[in-house]
Design an enzyme around this catalytic site. Structure first.
Site, PDB file in Angstrom:
ATOM      1  N   HIS A 154       9.485  16.233   8.274  1.00  0.00           N
ATOM      2  CA  HIS A 154       9.979  17.476   7.776  1.00  0.00           C
ATOM      3  C   HIS A 154      10.848  17.267   6.660  1.00  0.00           C
ATOM      4  O   HIS A 154      11.860  16.370   6.624  1.00  0.00           O
ATOM      5  CB  HIS A 154      10.576  18.069   8.902  1.00  0.00           C
ATOM      6  CG  HIS A 154       9.762  19.018   9.969  1.00  0.00           C
ATOM      7  ND1 HIS A 154      10.020  18.892  11.362  1.00  0.00           N
ATOM      8  CD2 HIS A 154       8.720  19.614   9.479  1.00  0.00           C
ATOM      9  CE1 HIS A 154       8.931  19.724  11.938  1.00  0.00           C
ATOM     10  NE2 HIS A 154       7.997  20.338  10.788  1.00  0.00           N
ATOM     11  N   CYS A 202      17.538  20.079  13.083  1.00  0.00           N
ATOM     12  CA  CYS A 202      16.392  20.330  13.858  1.00  0.00           C
ATOM     13  C   CYS A 202      16.856  21.369  14.784  1.00  0.00           C
ATOM     14  O   CYS A 202      15.988  22.178  15.298  1.00  0.00           O
ATOM     15  CB  CYS A 202      15.623  19.336  14.416  1.00  0.00           C
ATOM     16  SG  CYS A 202      15.144  18.130  12.864  1.00  0.00           S
ATOM     17  N   ASN A 226      12.390  25.097  13.104  1.00  0.00           N
ATOM     18  CA  ASN A 226      10.945  25.181  12.686  1.00  0.00           C
ATOM     19  C   ASN A 226      10.655  26.648  13.042  1.00  0.00           C
ATOM     20  O   ASN A 226       9.462  26.882  12.913  1.00  0.00           O
ATOM     21  CB  ASN A 226      10.214  24.136  13.613  1.00  0.00           C
ATOM     22  CG  ASN A 226      10.572  22.768  13.206  1.00  0.00           C
ATOM     23  OD1 ASN A 226      10.774  21.850  14.170  1.00  0.00           O
ATOM     24  ND2 ASN A 226      10.391  22.421  11.900  1.00  0.00           N
ATOM     25  N   HIS A 261     -10.225 -13.016 -21.202  1.00  0.00           N
ATOM     26  CA  HIS A 261     -10.831 -12.636 -22.345  1.00  0.00           C
ATOM     27  C   HIS A 261     -12.264 -11.539 -21.644  1.00  0.00           C
ATOM     28  O   HIS A 261     -12.257 -10.534 -22.170  1.00  0.00           O
ATOM     29  CB  HIS A 261     -11.515 -13.378 -22.960  1.00  0.00           C
ATOM     30  CG  HIS A 261     -10.759 -14.344 -23.674  1.00  0.00           C
ATOM     31  ND1 HIS A 261      -9.739 -15.515 -23.183  1.00  0.00           N
ATOM     32  CD2 HIS A 261     -10.074 -14.191 -25.188  1.00  0.00           C
ATOM     33  CE1 HIS A 261      -8.990 -15.948 -24.105  1.00  0.00           C
ATOM     34  NE2 HIS A 261      -9.056 -15.271 -25.247  1.00  0.00           N
ATOM     35  N   ASP A 319      -3.519 -24.769 -28.173  1.00  0.00           N
ATOM     36  CA  ASP A 319      -3.220 -25.837 -28.859  1.00  0.00           C
ATOM     37  C   ASP A 319      -3.882 -25.579 -30.580  1.00  0.00           C
ATOM     38  O   ASP A 319      -4.883 -24.994 -30.376  1.00  0.00           O
ATOM     39  CB  ASP A 319      -3.854 -27.065 -28.251  1.00  0.00           C
ATOM     40  CG  ASP A 319      -3.035 -27.522 -27.125  1.00  0.00           C
ATOM     41  OD1 ASP A 319      -1.805 -27.268 -27.168  1.00  0.00           O
ATOM     42  OD2 ASP A 319      -3.643 -28.082 -26.202  1.00  0.00           O
ATOM     43  N   ALA A 373      -9.700 -22.333 -26.751  1.00  0.00           N
ATOM     44  CA  ALA A 373     -10.092 -23.425 -25.979  1.00  0.00           C
ATOM     45  C   ALA A 373     -11.562 -23.859 -25.634  1.00  0.00           C
ATOM     46  O   ALA A 373     -11.692 -24.976 -26.146  1.00  0.00           O
ATOM     47  CB  ALA A 373      -9.281 -23.345 -24.486  1.00  0.00           C
TER      48      ALA A 373
HETATM   49  N1  ARG Z   1       8.820  16.987  18.039  1.00  0.00           N
HETATM   50  C1  ARG Z   1       9.049  17.916  17.134  1.00  0.00           C
HETATM   51  C2  ARG Z   1       8.055  18.172  16.045  1.00  0.00           C
HETATM   52  O1  ARG Z   1       7.636  17.122  15.845  1.00  0.00           O
HETATM   53  C3  ARG Z   1      10.627  17.745  16.207  1.00  0.00           C
HETATM   54  C4  ARG Z   1      10.808  18.902  15.401  1.00  0.00           C
HETATM   55  C5  ARG Z   1      11.868  18.388  14.489  1.00  0.00           C
HETATM   56  N2  ARG Z   1      12.455  19.495  13.648  1.00  0.00           N
HETATM   57  C6  ARG Z   1      12.748  19.331  12.503  1.00  0.00           C
HETATM   58  N3  ARG Z   1      13.186  20.399  11.609  1.00  0.00           N
HETATM   59  N4  ARG Z   1      12.701  18.304  11.750  1.00  0.00           N
HETATM   60  O2  ARG Z   1       7.477  19.174  15.568  1.00  0.00           O
END
Ligand code: ARG
Length: 687
Positions: free
Chosen positions: A164, A260, A67, A629, A594, A516
């Site tokens: 993500h 991650c 991240n 209808h 009918d 009907a």
């Molecule tokens: N607890 C972190 C968050 O919610 C986990 C991050 C996981 N990172 C990822 N690249 N999926 O941000």
């Protein structure tokens, strides 16, 4: 190949920012986490160069280096975390990139972007897959494309567990992909399928997805992941990959897996392109005006944007301070492609928004095949619509929903047309440019205490009937028109004589029903029974089930309802009253009929058209216990026509009252009772 990691020295679950973290606060076994991490990184180290950034105390998620940003060709677009809990990681990551000699390309604006967690290159191709909808804002994808010289395909994440992109999507070399389709919305799944042929896509099953099997770090032919079922492992082996399972259960408690925990500092080489146009992402300005707060109009509009796969920023906001004032909101709306922006805009128009799209001339395409519209057709709503032709706005005739708009030659009025009725040469409005919908300003509740869109329960039936009677009288007295859509329950519940009274007093200008109702009405006239039940005594009569067949047979012998009335075969009842009072009736058949009676139209396209003609210009439609209808009629009715739906089943009433137009009113009650009250109310006022 270099990989950035961050030792989990301060790792913990201290807060909840994704569903995996729920219930896990304080439950991480740090020693175990460190062992899992050491083993994993030792595995990486056999095939790649490991770089480390020092963890920052107070940033328990910093070990998730994916991240930190997105890196390629010596440049990085650093993250801007959506969650304030992680914002403190930004400076140490930026410092690390700077000291490593990686050029920082900052994102403009304030929109969040969570690095490689939400942006993954297709190995060896100038193509970036970018996620949005949970953490990363769609707007940031433009910068990513420009910075790295790649096409960006924006994918909308819809399952909060897969928040993500890297939790559910792993592009592999040779144009292959490992992914979990259900994490994406419908259209994103289609965008993926369009780029990657089926035999190169490997969709994982739920158990692998939940075990973070898509959260893969790839080094050459080595795949590192937390879990892989035997079938998954076999499928990957068939593609020539060796899977290395490294359980990282402690990190799963924070919602992170193997990928991650790692950030690629080098991407497989590709030839950057200058994407043209620079990005598929499109945006526009949209304005909303009116009673947005007390009617929930603003909520509705914002929901529409998100659900249609767009993203928005409020750029101007002036809120009403008093009930009688209007609010004004301006939005900047973004969508991943021009096509999707069209979708967002047309849905916004249907909730009353104004867009500059409307100021452009309408786009028109010509029909080439009978009964087939050009793919990009604009589909209509129940609301009055105008089309911009050259410099003028032309109102659309025969407004109804689920039609297309055909613009005729110079000077002709555009009109709503069903797709099946199109003929080659018809010019059909496509897209949303040059289309303006006049949304009823009165889309606010509580403005008229009188008869607003609501479903009445038993207690209120009497007062609602009074209001309906009042309005019916006004319509009749000014020469207006009322159509009645009715089902056979009207006869079974003893409502027949009351409906007859309404017809005879001039309150009904068209009767729309099926086979009907006339059958049982005529059976009742001939034998006093309805489906063999004596209505006066409420008891089945001997051999009564033949009665309705005899009725049908006699009408067939007479050659139709009208001749049967004229020749004295039918002497009373609803159909008799219609013939006598010259009230046109349309009988639309169905598979369960009918007979049918000679008057029943068994060709449903013809029946629909006959219904549509019958309700043209009506002021009110009374829908009496006939689900099929009534809904069929509702589908062809423009806004502005008062629709009153009476049914014993709340589901039917809600379905019709819910179409969002103010003019529909639902009454949940027995229809015989309702007609009794209504006829009495009207008779009382008439004498
Ligand atoms: N607890 C972190 C968050 O919610 C986990 C991050 C996981 N990172 C990822 N690249 N999926 O941000």
């Amino acid at each position: 190949m270099r990989i950035l990691v961050c030792p989990p020295r301060h790792f913990a679950v201290d807060y909840v920012i994704n569903p995996w973290m729920e219930g896990q606060i304080g439950r991480v076994d740090r020693a175990l986490a460190e062992r899992q991490w050491n083993e994993l990184v030792a595995g990486f180290a056999r095939h790649a160069t490991i770089e480390q950034v020092d963890p920052r105390p107070g940033s328990p998620d910093m070990c998730f280096t994916a991240n930190a940003g997105l890196v390629a060709h010596g440049r990085v677009v650093p993250a801007r975390f959506r969650m304030p809990e992680r914002a403190a990681e930004e400076p140490p990551f930026a410092d690390w990139f700077a000291q490593a000699g990686i050029e920082l390309v900052a994102l403009p604006g304030e929109d969040p972007f969570e690095g490689e967690g939400d942006a993954l290159f297709q190995p060896g191709e100038p193509l970036l897959w970018a996620g949005y909808g949970v953490r990363t804002a769609l707007e940031t994808h433009v910068t990513l494309g420009e910075t790295f010289g790649v096409d960006v395909v924006s994918l909308r994440l819809v399952d909060p567990r897969f928040y993500h992109l890297d939790t559910c999507f792993a592009p592999l070399p040779e144009g292959r992909l490992l992914y979990y389709p259900a994490a994406f919305d419908e259209r994103s799944q289609r965008d993926i399928a369009r780029r990657i042929p089926a035999e190169r896509r490997l969709a994982v099953e739920d158990r692998d997805a939940i075990g973070f099997a898509c959260n893969v770090l790839r080094i050459g032919q080595h795949l590192f992941l937390n879990q892989a079922s035997d079938p998954l492992r076999a499928a990957l082996a068939a593609w020539g990959f060796e899977t290395h399972v490294h359980p990282v259960g402690e990190f799963l408690k924070a919602g992170g897996g193997v990928k991650c925990l790692s950030l690629l500092l080098d991407q497989p080489p590709f030839d950057p392109i200058v994407p043209s146009p620079p990005s598929a992402i499109r945006s526009t300005r949209v304005e909303l005006e009116g009673h947005l707060l007390d009617t929930g109009g603003l909520n509705r509009a914002l929901d529409v944007v998100t659900e249609a796969g767009g993203s928005f920023r409020v750029t101007r906001l002036s809120l009403a301070e008093r009930k009688d004032q209007e609010s004004r909101v301006e939005l900047h709306v973004v969508a991943p492609t021009a096509e999707r922006l069209d979708g967002v805009v047309s849905e916004l128009m249907a909730v009353g928004a104004r867009t500059p799209h409307a100021e452009r001339a309408a786009r028109v395409e010509v029909v080439t095949q009978v009964g087939v519209a050009p793919e990009g057709f604009y589909s209509t709503t129940i609301y009055p619509t105008e089309i911009r032709l050259g410099a003028r706005w032309a109102p659309v005739a025969r407004q109804r929903m689920d039609a297309v708009v055909v613009v005729g030659r110079e000077g002709e009025t555009p009109r709503c047309t069903l797709i099946r009725d199109l003929v080659p040469g018809d010019r059909v409005v496509c897209g949303v440019e040059g289309v303006r919908v006049r949304f009823p300003e009165a889309k606010r509740s509580g403005d008229f205490g009188f008869m607003n869109a609501s479903v009445s329960s038993e207690r209120r039936v009497e007062s609602t009937v009074k209001e309906i009677a009042w309005e019916m009288r006004r319509i009749r007295d000014r020469g207006g028109r009322i159509a009645v859509v009715a089902g056979p329950v009207v006869v079974h519940t003893g409502g027949g004589p009351h409906l007859v009274r309404l017809i005879e007093s001039g309150y009904v200008q068209a009767l729309l029903t099926g086979n009907a109702l006339p059958v049982h009405d005529i059976e009742h006239d001939l034998f006093g029974t309805s489906l063999g039940v004596d209505l006066a005594r409420g008891k089945p009569v001997h051999e009564g089930h033949r009665n309705h067949l005899i009725a049908i047979n006699r009408v067939r012998a007479a050659g139709g309802i009208r001749p049967a009335v004229e020749s004295g075969v039918i002497r009373g009842g609803i159909m008799h009253a219609c013939v006598r009072k010259r009230v046109p009736f349309v009988l639309a058949g169905s598979i369960r009929d009918d007979g049918p009676l000679p008057d029943t139209i068994m060709d449903l396209e013809r029946a629909q058209s006959a219904y549509a003609r019958a309700i043209e210009g009506v002021d009110m439609i009374l829908m009496l216990s006939s689900m099929l209808h009534a809904i069929g009629t509702g589908n062809m009715t423009p806004a502005g026509v008062r629709m009153i739906c009476v049914d014993i089943s709340p589901a039917v009433v809600t379905k019709l009252a819910d179409r969002g137009s103010l003019e529909s009113i639902g009454v949940v009650t027995d229809v015989g009772l309702f007609l009794n009250l209504l006829a009495r109310e009207i008779a009382g006022a008439d004498d």
